[in-house]
Design a protein around this motif. Structure first.
Motif, PDB file in Angstrom:
ATOM      1  N   ALA A   1       0.758  -1.135  -0.024  1.00 16.79           N
ATOM      2  CA  ALA A   1       0.052  -0.054  -0.157  1.00 16.79           C
ATOM      3  C   ALA A   1       0.972   1.343  -0.077  1.00 16.79           C
ATOM      4  O   ALA A   1       1.977   1.290   0.797  1.00 16.79           O
ATOM      5  CB  ALA A   1      -0.906  -0.075   1.131  1.00 16.79           C
ATOM      6  N   ILE A   2       0.588   2.325  -0.856  1.00 15.63           N
ATOM      7  CA  ILE A   2       1.265   3.522  -0.756  1.00 15.63           C
ATOM      8  C   ILE A   2       0.131   4.490  -0.302  1.00 15.63           C
ATOM      9  O   ILE A   2      -0.856   4.870  -1.168  1.00 15.63           O
ATOM     10  CB  ILE A   2       1.764   4.043  -2.088  1.00 15.63           C
ATOM     11  CG1 ILE A   2       2.594   2.820  -2.554  1.00 15.63           C
ATOM     12  CG2 ILE A   2       2.366   5.205  -2.194  1.00 15.63           C
ATOM     13  CD1 ILE A   2       3.008   3.140  -4.071  1.00 15.63           C
TER      14      ILE A   2
ATOM     15  N   TYR B   1      10.138   7.184  -5.281  1.00 12.25           N
ATOM     16  CA  TYR B   1       9.834   6.777  -3.934  1.00 12.25           C
ATOM     17  C   TYR B   1       9.846   5.403  -3.831  1.00 12.25           C
ATOM     18  O   TYR B   1       8.921   4.700  -4.717  1.00 12.25           O
ATOM     19  CB  TYR B   1       8.651   7.569  -3.507  1.00 12.25           C
ATOM     20  CG  TYR B   1       8.632   9.165  -3.647  1.00 12.25           C
ATOM     21  CD1 TYR B   1       9.049   9.841  -2.437  1.00 12.25           C
ATOM     22  CD2 TYR B   1       8.123   9.695  -4.795  1.00 12.25           C
ATOM     23  CE1 TYR B   1       9.108  11.195  -2.579  1.00 12.25           C
ATOM     24  CE2 TYR B   1       7.956  10.933  -4.854  1.00 12.25           C
ATOM     25  CZ  TYR B   1       8.489  11.834  -3.592  1.00 12.25           C
ATOM     26  OH  TYR B   1       8.446  13.111  -3.767  1.00 12.25           O
ATOM     27  N   THR B   2      10.642   4.895  -3.023  1.00 13.44           N
ATOM     28  CA  THR B   2      10.479   3.462  -2.766  1.00 13.44           C
ATOM     29  C   THR B   2      10.010   2.750  -1.671  1.00 13.44           C
ATOM     30  O   THR B   2      10.353   3.367  -0.886  1.00 13.44           O
ATOM     31  CB  THR B   2      12.135   2.613  -2.869  1.00 13.44           C
ATOM     32  OG1 THR B   2      12.426   2.980  -4.285  1.00 13.44           O
ATOM     33  CG2 THR B   2      11.811   1.251  -2.885  1.00 13.44           C
TER      34      THR B   2
ATOM     35  N   THR C   1       8.184   0.725  -6.457  1.00 16.51           N
ATOM     36  CA  THR C   1       8.923   2.108  -6.801  1.00 16.51           C
ATOM     37  C   THR C   1       7.852   3.113  -7.445  1.00 16.51           C
ATOM     38  O   THR C   1       7.389   2.329  -8.581  1.00 16.51           O
ATOM     39  CB  THR C   1      10.136   1.981  -7.510  1.00 16.51           C
ATOM     40  OG1 THR C   1      11.157   1.332  -6.942  1.00 16.51           O
ATOM     41  CG2 THR C   1      10.783   3.516  -7.869  1.00 16.51           C
ATOM     42  N   LEU C   2       7.574   4.010  -6.801  1.00 12.96           N
ATOM     43  CA  LEU C   2       6.613   5.131  -7.409  1.00 12.96           C
ATOM     44  C   LEU C   2       7.486   5.944  -8.086  1.00 12.96           C
ATOM     45  O   LEU C   2       8.446   6.714  -7.198  1.00 12.96           O
ATOM     46  CB  LEU C   2       5.379   5.726  -6.323  1.00 12.96           C
ATOM     47  CG  LEU C   2       4.786   6.929  -7.041  1.00 12.96           C
ATOM     48  CD1 LEU C   2       3.812   6.505  -7.967  1.00 12.96           C
ATOM     49  CD2 LEU C   2       4.287   7.320  -5.641  1.00 12.96           C
ATOM     50  N   THR C   3       7.523   6.423  -9.373  1.00 10.44           N
ATOM     51  CA  THR C   3       8.222   7.425  -9.742  1.00 10.44           C
ATOM     52  C   THR C   3       7.298   8.612 -10.461  1.00 10.44           C
ATOM     53  O   THR C   3       6.349   8.463 -11.121  1.00 10.44           O
ATOM     54  CB  THR C   3       9.090   7.056 -11.050  1.00 10.44           C
ATOM     55  OG1 THR C   3       9.718   5.819 -10.504  1.00 10.44           O
ATOM     56  CG2 THR C   3       9.826   8.214 -11.582  1.00 10.44           C
TER      57      THR C   3
ATOM     58  N   VAL D   1       4.479   2.997 -11.672  1.00  9.73           N
ATOM     59  CA  VAL D   1       4.833   2.078 -10.619  1.00  9.73           C
ATOM     60  C   VAL D   1       5.418   1.028 -11.156  1.00  9.73           C
ATOM     61  O   VAL D   1       5.136   0.244 -12.085  1.00  9.73           O
ATOM     62  CB  VAL D   1       3.237   1.777 -10.225  1.00  9.73           C
ATOM     63  CG1 VAL D   1       3.463   0.760  -9.039  1.00  9.73           C
ATOM     64  CG2 VAL D   1       2.519   2.945  -9.582  1.00  9.73           C
ATOM     65  N   SER D   2       6.322   0.397 -10.453  1.00  7.86           N
ATOM     66  CA  SER D   2       7.304  -0.563 -11.003  1.00  7.86           C
ATOM     67  C   SER D   2       7.708  -1.646  -9.836  1.00  7.86           C
ATOM     68  O   SER D   2       7.648  -1.153  -8.771  1.00  7.86           O
ATOM     69  CB  SER D   2       8.523  -0.091 -11.689  1.00  7.86           C
ATOM     70  OG  SER D   2       9.298   0.747 -10.936  1.00  7.86           O
TER      71      SER D   2
END
Length: 557
Positions: free
Chosen positions: A434-435, A456-457, A462-464, A491-492
């Motif tokens: 969850a983010i 942001y990880t 990882t959210l870029t 999102v990766s």
């Protein structure tokens, strides 16, 4: 209303180039006639330019920069931000002008001959044709960091007054949506439309009504199952007066007649800065009090009357040092949908008996065990609850201490929110991450304005966050991710793994219906929350208008 009347009204708009303000007011641009008009002020040498040409100049300037050169822009006034009574005080005017290439805001603009405005009667009107001589500027909002091209520190070189007298036209929902299809995005009709509908949502909190003086709500057509809504934005009370009584606020189920010009707001119909002409209140449903024999009531729990008596002994804007358990019957849930989605807390009123006239307010409280509320049905009239909170005095209103500090200790409400997403795909098996922007998942000290692409990880995800341009800098905040128009994020997960589900929780009208994905599909529910499904190591999301995200739930394997 007949469609030929709609067509006539629109053709008039097209003929005079009338377009009105966006919200919040955004620059709209100039026109095209009288290209050889000489400058009135000999000392000012200006270059003739279209709106799009001025925007290009402004975008090349440094943040906050202003051109040395003046530009002459011909256009139509499409919005006026300075009230007539403020013209003399300010001496200049802020307005929006448009031409066939676009629109742009004009700020700190003097009157004809570059003199100050001295009379409210000099006020501009939507539809006036103007020639503006001013400098280009790359304006930067100090709060959001967003850049906006504008014309600034200039004057009106030529002014031709609009002489059209707007009409009030009776319209059905079908009429409004037919006109919307012909109305350019961001534009507003000069004529006003009278529409009858049923209030389907209210986005102005009751305690904000009098301060704002107007109300935002949506209406649907009585008896219709199409789901079509018309937004009523900055709507005044009866006789076009400001709201002065909090009890006047419309509620879901009221039948209203609203009069106002129609705006195409991101492809949605909006009656903009209109007023309520008539209102028929929904008959209140009788409150049936729950059986509270099994309610967990701690020793020492006090009544609403006792809590109100304690609160009245406090100074205004002060709270008790002691924490109390307070029992009461819920008689009204005053939570707005946007507040619920954004913050997860609720505001509701309680009494000891349905005949009581004084009410204790549960203000910004969370659910049992401090859990976030996710559905309005979790607190409804007739529920009996016990609150755990400090008591606070806000003027004459006695309530719980706010800011989400306290919560429901126990409740007779047995409603369980649907966590499967209803019509949306169910959450599959796999690793979940969850983010939760609403709870500052990224541990930010405040608002983080993205100047460059930033990653942001969290766990393996990882959210870029990307910016599309100098005018589309997104914000990652302590309670949401605000994705401005034409920006993107991805999102990766690590190489060799694939994302197969992303739950997307949004705020109010800034929903997932405005998102698109580089691959896979997005299903959107009636609350404008969404679910992405597919199979990919990396997914990039883009948008057509501002989206506000409060949570992403990523499932991968």
């Amino acid at each position: 209303m007949k469609l030929n009347k709609l067509f006539t009204a629109f053709m008039l708009i097209a003929t005079i180039g009338m377009v009105a303000c966006n919200k919040p007011p955004k620059p709209d641009g100039p026109g095209k006639d009288d290209p050889e008009t000489p400058p009135v002020v000999d000392s000012v040498i200006a270059t003739d330019a279209t709106v799009v040409e001025v925007i290009a100049v402004a975008n090349e300037l440094a943040a906050g920069g202003e051109s040395e050169e003046y530009y002459r822009v011909h256009g139509i006034v499409s919005a006026v931000q300075t009230a007539p009574e403020k013209l003399v005080e300010y001496g200049n005017c802020n307005f929006t002008v448009m031409d066939e290439t676009g629109s742009i805001g004009c700020f700190y603009i003097n009157y004809l001959n570059n003199v100050k405005f001295t009379d409210p009667d000099q006020a501009l009107n939507i539809g006036d044709t103007v020639v503006v001589v001013a400098k280009a500027k790359n304006y930067v909002n100090k709060n959001t960091g967003a850049s906006t091209p504008e014309l600034t520190n200039g004057f009106i070189e030529k002014l031709n007054r609009n002489t059209y007298i707007p009409e009030v036209i009776d319209a059905s929902f079908a009429d409004i949506f037919a006109l919307l299809d012909e109305l350019p995005q961001g534009s507003t009709t000069m004529d006003a439309y009278r529409v009858k509908g049923v209030v389907s949502a209210v986005t102005t909190a009751k305690d904000k009504l009098v301060g704002y003086g107007n109300c935002n709500f949506n209406i649907t057509e009585a008896g219709s199952t199409s789901g079509q809504e018309i937004i009523c934005y900055y709507t005044n009370w009866l006789d076009n007066q400001k709201f002065t009584n909090v009890d006047d606020i419309p509620v879901v189920g009221d039948t209203v007649v609203v009069v106002g010009p129609l705006q195409n707001y991101n492809g949605k119909p909006e009656l903009f800065k209109g007023f309520i002409e008539e209102i028929a209140r929904k008959a209140p449903e009788p409150i049936i009090v729950d059986d509270d024999s099994q309610l967990d009531v701690p020793a020492g729990t006090i009544t609403c009357a006792e809590a109100i008596a304690i609160g009245k002994q406090l100074n205004d804007r002060a709270a008790t040092s002691e924490v109390y358990y307070i029992k009461g019957i819920v008689v009204e849930n005053a939570t707005s949908k946007s507040s619920l989605l954004n913050y997860g807390n609720m505001n509701f009123y309680m009494v000891d008996a349905l005949t009581d006239t004084e009410r204790f307010e549960a203000y910004q409280v969370f659910g049992v065990d401090s859990a976030r509320f996710t559905d309005m049905q979790q607190i409804v009239p007739g529920n009996v609850v016990v609150l755990k909170a400090k008591i606070y005095r806000y003027g004459e209103q006695i309530e719980t201490e706010g800011l989400g500090k306290w919560f429901v200790y126990s409740s007779t409400n047995t409603f369980v929110p649907d966590t499967t997403g209803g019509d949306k795909p169910a959450i599959p098996e796999g690793t979940q991450q969850a983010i939760d922007f609403a709870n500052n998942a990224l541990n930010l000290p405040g608002t983080d304005t993205i100047a460059d692409n930033k990653a942001y990880t969290l766990g393996e995800v990882t959210l870029t966050v990307y910016k599309a341009s100098s005018t589309s800098k997104p914000l990652v905040m302590t309670n949401q991710y605000r994705m401005y128009k034409n920006s993107t994020f991805s999102v990766s997960v690590p190489s060799g793994k694939n994302i197969k589900y992303i739950g997307i929780t949004t705020v109010g009208g800034y929903g997932a219906d405005l998102l698109s994905a580089s691959e896979g599909t997005i299903a959107v529910d009636s609350q404008k929350d969404g679910v992405w499904t597919g199979q990919a190591n990396t997914i990039t999301f883009s948008n057509t208008a501002q989206v506000r995200l409060t949570k992403l739930l990523v499932v991968f394997d």
